[in-house]
Design a protein around this motif. Structure first.
Motif, short mmCIF file in Angstrom:
data_model
loop_
_atom_site.label_atom_id
_atom_site.label_comp_id
_atom_site.label_asym_id
_atom_site.label_seq_id
_atom_site.Cartn_x
_atom_site.Cartn_y
_atom_site.Cartn_z
N GLU A 198 0.83 -1.21 0.00
CA GLU A 198 0.00 0.00 0.00
C GLU A 198 0.86 1.26 0.00
O GLU A 198 0.56 2.24 -0.68
CB GLU A 198 -0.95 0.02 1.20
CG GLU A 198 -2.12 -0.91 1.04
CD GLU A 198 -3.02 -0.58 -0.13
OE1 GLU A 198 -3.27 0.61 -0.40
OE2 GLU A 198 -3.48 -1.52 -0.79
N VAL A 199 1.95 1.24 0.75
CA VAL A 199 2.86 2.39 0.78
C VAL A 199 3.49 2.59 -0.59
O VAL A 199 3.60 3.72 -1.09
CB VAL A 199 3.95 2.18 1.86
CG1 VAL A 199 5.05 3.21 1.74
CG2 VAL A 199 3.33 2.20 3.24
N LYS A 200 3.87 1.49 -1.22
CA LYS A 200 4.48 1.55 -2.55
C LYS A 200 3.49 2.12 -3.56
O LYS A 200 3.84 2.96 -4.40
CB LYS A 200 4.92 0.14 -2.96
CG LYS A 200 5.70 0.06 -4.24
CD LYS A 200 6.12 -1.38 -4.49
CE LYS A 200 6.82 -1.53 -5.82
NZ LYS A 200 7.18 -2.92 -6.10
N ARG A 201 2.23 1.68 -3.49
CA ARG A 201 1.19 2.19 -4.38
C ARG A 201 0.98 3.68 -4.17
O ARG A 201 0.81 4.44 -5.13
CB ARG A 201 -0.12 1.46 -4.16
CG ARG A 201 -0.19 0.14 -4.84
CD ARG A 201 -1.57 -0.45 -4.69
NE ARG A 201 -1.59 -1.80 -5.24
CZ ARG A 201 -2.26 -2.80 -4.72
NH1 ARG A 201 -2.98 -2.64 -3.64
NH2 ARG A 201 -2.21 -3.99 -5.28
N ALA A 202 0.96 4.12 -2.92
CA ALA A 202 0.75 5.54 -2.62
C ALA A 202 1.86 6.39 -3.22
O ALA A 202 1.60 7.48 -3.77
CB ALA A 202 0.67 5.76 -1.11
N LYS A 203 3.09 5.92 -3.14
CA LYS A 203 4.21 6.64 -3.74
C LYS A 203 4.09 6.70 -5.25
O LYS A 203 4.36 7.72 -5.87
CB LYS A 203 5.54 5.99 -3.36
CG LYS A 203 5.94 6.20 -1.92
CD LYS A 203 7.24 5.49 -1.60
CE LYS A 203 7.58 5.60 -0.13
NZ LYS A 203 8.79 4.85 0.21
N LEU A 204 3.67 5.60 -5.85
CA LEU A 204 3.50 5.52 -7.30
C LEU A 204 2.39 6.47 -7.77
O LEU A 204 2.54 7.16 -8.78
CB LEU A 204 3.19 4.09 -7.70
CG LEU A 204 3.57 3.64 -9.10
CD1 LEU A 204 5.05 3.86 -9.35
CD2 LEU A 204 3.22 2.18 -9.29
N VAL A 205 1.30 6.51 -7.01
CA VAL A 205 0.19 7.42 -7.35
C VAL A 205 0.67 8.86 -7.30
O VAL A 205 0.37 9.66 -8.19
CB VAL A 205 -1.00 7.20 -6.39
CG1 VAL A 205 -2.00 8.32 -6.49
CG2 VAL A 205 -1.66 5.87 -6.67
N ALA A 206 1.43 9.20 -6.26
CA ALA A 206 1.93 10.57 -6.13
C ALA A 206 2.89 10.92 -7.26
O ALA A 206 2.87 12.05 -7.77
CB ALA A 206 2.62 10.73 -4.77
N ARG A 207 3.73 9.96 -7.66
CA ARG A 207 4.71 10.22 -8.71
C ARG A 207 4.05 10.50 -10.06
O ARG A 207 4.48 11.36 -10.81
CB ARG A 207 5.66 9.04 -8.84
CG ARG A 207 6.79 9.34 -9.82
CD ARG A 207 7.74 8.19 -10.08
NE ARG A 207 7.96 7.32 -8.97
CZ ARG A 207 8.32 6.04 -9.08
NH1 ARG A 207 8.47 5.49 -10.26
NH2 ARG A 207 8.52 5.29 -8.03
N TYR A 208 3.00 9.75 -10.37
CA TYR A 208 2.37 9.87 -11.69
C TYR A 208 1.12 10.75 -11.70
O TYR A 208 0.47 10.87 -12.73
CB TYR A 208 2.00 8.48 -12.21
CG TYR A 208 3.19 7.69 -12.71
CD1 TYR A 208 3.70 7.93 -13.97
CD2 TYR A 208 3.78 6.72 -11.94
CE1 TYR A 208 4.78 7.21 -14.45
CE2 TYR A 208 4.86 6.00 -12.39
CZ TYR A 208 5.36 6.24 -13.66
OH TYR A 208 6.43 5.53 -14.12
N ALA A 209 0.76 11.36 -10.58
CA ALA A 209 -0.48 12.13 -10.50
C ALA A 209 -0.54 13.27 -11.51
O ALA A 209 -1.54 13.45 -12.21
CB ALA A 209 -0.66 12.68 -9.08
N GLU A 210 0.54 14.03 -11.61
CA GLU A 210 0.56 15.17 -12.53
C GLU A 210 0.47 14.72 -13.99
O GLU A 210 -0.29 15.28 -14.79
CB GLU A 210 1.85 15.97 -12.30
CG GLU A 210 1.84 17.33 -12.96
CD GLU A 210 3.08 18.11 -12.56
OE1 GLU A 210 3.66 18.75 -13.47
OE2 GLU A 210 3.46 18.10 -11.38
N LYS A 211 1.22 13.68 -14.33
CA LYS A 211 1.21 13.17 -15.70
C LYS A 211 -0.17 12.61 -16.07
O LYS A 211 -0.68 12.87 -17.16
CB LYS A 211 2.27 12.08 -15.84
CG LYS A 211 2.46 11.57 -17.25
CD LYS A 211 3.61 10.58 -17.32
CE LYS A 211 3.84 10.11 -18.74
NZ LYS A 211 4.94 9.15 -18.83
#
Length: 105
Positions: free
Chosen positions: A10-23
């Protein structure tokens, strides 16, 4: 108590969501506002949709699941406190959550 691997996922997914949110937001706006009646608009929307598909699946915010901060329990989650109902009750009874008291009538 949830498995540590589930919490880490879940932590890994949250980081991934934050990284790609703008794109993701940029590509979604291109798709939504593209003028499909013209050839150029249709191609722009198509290219944006293709790029959106190339983003990892776990970068989608829908895949996030709220979990209790203490135990990692996925069900019975109380958003306001970030805890499961069980931990909330224990902590409230112990007086660990300020401003919360047991209702009595």
């Amino acid at each position: 108590m949830a498995k540590e691997s589930m919490k880490a996922r879940e932590v890994k997914r949250a980081k991934l969501v934050a990284r790609y949110a703008e794109k993701r937001a940029a590509l979604k706006s291109i798709i939504a506002h593209a003028d499909v009646s013209t050839e150029e608009g249709a191609m722009a929307a198509y290219e944006a949709a293709r790029k959106l598909q190339d983003i990892p699946r776990n970068a989608n915010p829908i895949r996030l699941h709220n979990r209790c901060k203490v135990t990692g329990r996925p069900k019975g989650y109380m958003r306001q406190f970030g805890l499961s109902r069980i931990q909330f009750r224990e902590m409230a009874s112990s007086g660990l959550i300020p401003g919360v008291k047991k209702a009595s009538w």
